[in-house]
Design an enzyme around this catalytic site. Structure first.
Site, PDB file in Angstrom:
ATOM      1  N   ASP A 100       0.803  -1.226   0.000  1.00  0.00           N
ATOM      2  CA  ASP A 100       0.000   0.000   0.000  1.00  0.00           C
ATOM      3  C   ASP A 100       0.836   1.276   0.000  1.00  0.00           C
ATOM      4  O   ASP A 100       0.315   2.357   0.247  1.00  0.00           O
ATOM      5  CB  ASP A 100      -0.949  -0.007   1.206  1.00  0.00           C
ATOM      6  CG  ASP A 100      -0.221  -0.286   2.504  1.00  0.00           C
ATOM      7  OD1 ASP A 100       1.019  -0.189   2.535  1.00  0.00           O
ATOM      8  OD2 ASP A 100      -0.896  -0.597   3.504  1.00  0.00           O
ATOM      9  N   ASP A 111       9.653  -5.313  12.121  1.00  0.00           N
ATOM     10  CA  ASP A 111      10.563  -4.311  11.547  1.00  0.00           C
ATOM     11  C   ASP A 111      11.624  -3.878  12.563  1.00  0.00           C
ATOM     12  O   ASP A 111      12.775  -3.626  12.211  1.00  0.00           O
ATOM     13  CB  ASP A 111       9.789  -3.109  10.987  1.00  0.00           C
ATOM     14  CG  ASP A 111       8.728  -2.592  11.931  1.00  0.00           C
ATOM     15  OD1 ASP A 111       8.503  -3.218  12.992  1.00  0.00           O
ATOM     16  OD2 ASP A 111       8.116  -1.552  11.631  1.00  0.00           O
ATOM     17  N   MET A 135       0.591   6.355   1.606  1.00  0.00           N
ATOM     18  CA  MET A 135      -0.014   5.053   1.912  1.00  0.00           C
ATOM     19  C   MET A 135      -1.478   5.090   1.523  1.00  0.00           C
ATOM     20  O   MET A 135      -2.190   6.040   1.863  1.00  0.00           O
ATOM     21  CB  MET A 135       0.135   4.684   3.377  1.00  0.00           C
ATOM     22  CG  MET A 135      -0.183   3.219   3.609  1.00  0.00           C
ATOM     23  SD  MET A 135       0.234   2.649   5.249  1.00  0.00           S
ATOM     24  CE  MET A 135      -1.250   3.098   6.068  1.00  0.00           C
ATOM     25  N   ARG A 140      -7.147  -1.692   9.803  1.00  0.00           N
ATOM     26  CA  ARG A 140      -6.383  -2.903  10.113  1.00  0.00           C
ATOM     27  C   ARG A 140      -7.127  -4.117   9.557  1.00  0.00           C
ATOM     28  O   ARG A 140      -8.345  -4.205   9.660  1.00  0.00           O
ATOM     29  CB  ARG A 140      -6.214  -3.046  11.629  1.00  0.00           C
ATOM     30  CG  ARG A 140      -5.147  -4.049  12.003  1.00  0.00           C
ATOM     31  CD  ARG A 140      -5.016  -4.201  13.500  1.00  0.00           C
ATOM     32  NE  ARG A 140      -4.669  -2.962  14.190  1.00  0.00           N
ATOM     33  CZ  ARG A 140      -3.445  -2.422  14.209  1.00  0.00           C
ATOM     34  NH1 ARG A 140      -2.458  -3.003  13.573  1.00  0.00           N
ATOM     35  NH2 ARG A 140      -3.217  -1.305  14.864  1.00  0.00           N
TER      36      ARG A 140
HETATM   37  N1  UDH Z   1      -0.664  -7.200   4.386  1.00  0.00           N
HETATM   38  C1  UDH Z   1      -1.534  -7.831   3.499  1.00  0.00           C
HETATM   39  N2  UDH Z   1      -2.693  -8.361   3.955  1.00  0.00           N
HETATM   40  C2  UDH Z   1      -3.036  -8.315   5.266  1.00  0.00           C
HETATM   41  C3  UDH Z   1      -2.153  -7.678   6.160  1.00  0.00           C
HETATM   42  C4  UDH Z   1      -0.997  -7.117   5.691  1.00  0.00           C
HETATM   43  O1  UDH Z   1      -1.292  -7.889   2.300  1.00  0.00           O
HETATM   44  O2  UDH Z   1      -4.109  -8.836   5.616  1.00  0.00           O
HETATM   45  C5  UDH Z   1       0.649  -6.735   3.906  1.00  0.00           C
HETATM   46  C6  UDH Z   1       0.584  -5.564   2.958  1.00  0.00           C
HETATM   47  O3  UDH Z   1       1.660  -5.612   2.080  1.00  0.00           O
HETATM   48  C7  UDH Z   1       0.709  -4.406   3.921  1.00  0.00           C
HETATM   49  C8  UDH Z   1       1.772  -4.923   4.887  1.00  0.00           C
HETATM   50  O4  UDH Z   1       1.452  -6.298   5.004  1.00  0.00           O
HETATM   51  O5  UDH Z   1       1.094  -3.217   3.299  1.00  0.00           O
HETATM   52  C9  UDH Z   1       1.775  -4.239   6.244  1.00  0.00           C
HETATM   53  O6  UDH Z   1       0.493  -4.291   6.864  1.00  0.00           O
HETATM   54  P1  UDH Z   1      -0.386  -2.989   7.143  1.00  0.00           P
HETATM   55  O7  UDH Z   1      -0.481  -2.203   5.897  1.00  0.00           O
HETATM   56  O8  UDH Z   1      -1.690  -3.431   7.723  1.00  0.00           O
HETATM   57  O9  UDH Z   1       0.457  -2.204   8.231  1.00  0.00           O
HETATM   58  P2  UDH Z   1       0.284  -0.676   8.599  1.00  0.00           P
HETATM   59  O10 UDH Z   1       1.311  -0.398   9.619  1.00  0.00           O
HETATM   60  O11 UDH Z   1      -1.208  -0.556   9.173  1.00  0.00           O
HETATM   61  O12 UDH Z   1       0.200   0.196   7.415  1.00  0.00           O
HETATM   62  C10 UDH Z   1      -1.540  -0.760  10.450  1.00  0.00           C
HETATM   63  C11 UDH Z   1      -3.037  -0.724  10.552  1.00  0.00           C
HETATM   64  C12 UDH Z   1      -3.468   0.571  11.118  1.00  0.00           C
HETATM   65  C13 UDH Z   1      -4.846   0.922  10.727  1.00  0.00           C
HETATM   66  C14 UDH Z   1      -5.189   2.248  11.276  1.00  0.00           C
HETATM   67  C15 UDH Z   1      -6.416   2.805  10.671  1.00  0.00           C
HETATM   68  N3  UDH Z   1      -6.370   4.224  10.587  1.00  0.00           N
HETATM   69 MN    MN Z   2      -0.423  -0.090   5.462  1.00  0.00          MN
END
Ligand code: UDH
Ligand code: MN
Length: 353
Positions: A192, A257, A283, A288
């Site tokens: 993303d 990470d 992003m 979540r």
């Molecule tokens: N990913 C998937 N599928 C899933 C979970 C994760 O493809 O079900 C992969 C995807 O490449 C993603 C990466 O793992 O970009 C990291 O996961 P994430 O994007 O969920 O992590 P991030 O830190 O988000 O961006 C945390 C969720 C916070 C939500 C807050 C709402 N405002």
């Molecule tokens: Mn994400």
């Protein structure tokens, strides 16, 4: 007039204050950015003036009969800098294919009029984010072509509903990608995150693992904390093997990470970063995912990275390969990676893991 003693005291107080300010800046923005800010090593990009990621790309597709005689230049002549990134309706795969006619089966590409200097594999951990994947492919293919890389895109898809495991999928992606080519650089890429500047080159640093997504919009274009290593990173296969890859044991969201950042240091390497004015990413907004709940146990795990990193990683990687498919825009690797172990409540409480 101040007495010499008061004068000296004032001098030392000013010195301490400026040092404190410097440390604070380093913490917030990363040391390299501070130095660049001070010494002006990088151009100041104007992100209010952006260009389409497909701009001028067709200029570099000469007649099919042309013979490739030399290496591509070190810096591609068609880079434009800040790119227009918006998130309307995700593009269809057909639209992306039409806009990228020279991408071949499996999402492979090499420049047609010169030999690509760098061989880059992009590896994306994935489950149930098809719309995000399409948006990323729409932006990433032309982005990589602008950089005149010889590249391929690998998507590692976790099957089933067990807890998601990003780092383990990336380990699998590396093992699989290396079956196809002797890549110079492995780019580990969240699905993303869309790069906003094509001068953010998807090539590796010769010496150190590199954090590319140093400035994400969700963190107000700065590092959330000093050692942050999430999002998009670039390691040579040698660097990746030297740190024994990524941990396989972080199930759910968070912590992996930080473990990676720590194993980089523990193996004698350090992290280099794209400067903040260049390492900008947007992003795609999302909530979540179910199946990727926060890993509340991560702090316990991180206390043991020092002890575990040599035994948890590429040398302990275990999974079931379900399929390898070359689709038109990427190579899809589908895997069953098993399930998170059940952690006894007592162990959680007393942090014995
Ligand atoms: N990913 C998937 N599928 C899933 C979970 C994760 O493809 O079900 C992969 C995807 O490449 C993603 C990466 O793992 O970009 C990291 O996961 P994430 O994007 O969920 O992590 P991030 O830190 O988000 O961006 C945390 C969720 C916070 C939500 C807050 C709402 N405002
Ligand atoms: Mn994400």
């Amino acid at each position: 007039m101040l007495s010499p003693r008061a004068d000296r005291r004032c001098f030392f107080m000013c010195l301490a204050a400026s040092q404190l300010l410097f440390l604070l800046l380093m913490y917030r923005r990363g040391a390299s950015s501070v130095f660049q800010g001070i010494f002006g090593a990088n151009p100041i990009w104007d992100y209010s003036k952006t260009q389409d990621v497909y701009t001028n790309l067709s200029l570099f597709i000469p007649d099919p009969g042309a013979v490739r005689a030399q290496y591509c230049p070190v810096t591609s002549p068609i880079l434009v800098g800040p790119l227009t990134i918006t998130f309307p309706k995700p593009p269809s795969l057909k639209k992306i294919r039409v806009k990228n006619p020279y991408v071949t089966s499996g999402g492979f590409y090499s420049p047609r009029h010169c030999y690509g200097r760098y061989r880059t594999a992009v590896i994306i951990p994935h489950r149930k984010r098809e719309a995000h994947l399409r948006t990323l492919l729409y932006y990433l293919h032309p982005f990589l072509q602008r950089q005149q890389l010889h590249y391929a895109i690998f998507v590692v898809h976790q099957t089933g509903n067990a807890t998601f495991n990003r780092a383990k999928l990336l380990n699998i992606g590396v093992r699989e990608a290396l079956r196809y080519n002797d890549w110079d650089c492995l780019i580990l890429h969240d699905v993303d995150l869309i790069p906003e500047n094509d001068y953010n080159l998807y090539i590796c640093d010769d010496y150190y693992p590199k954090h590319l997504s140093s400035a994400m919009d969700k963190f107000q274009y700065s590092l959330p904390y000093w050692a942050y290593f999430g999002g998009v990173s670039a390691l040579t296969p040698d660097q990746f093997m030297k740190i024994n890859g990524f941990p396989n044991t972080f199930w759910g969201w968070g912590g992996e990470d930080d473990d990676i950042a720590m194993r980089i240091r523990l193996s004698g390497l350090s992290i280099t970063r794209t400067p903040l004015n260049l390492g900008r990413y947007k992003m795609i907004p999302h909530d979540r995912d179910s199946g990727n709940e926060e890993n509340n146990y991560r702090y316990n795990q991180l206390q043991n990275t020092r002890r575990n990193w040599k035994d948890d990683g590429m040398n302990s990687l275990d999974f079931q390969l379900l399929s390898r498919e070359k689709t038109e825009l990427y190579t899809n690797i589908t895997v069953d990676i098993g399930e998170a172990p059940v952690i006894p409540t007592r162990a959680r409480k007393w942090k014995i893991f």
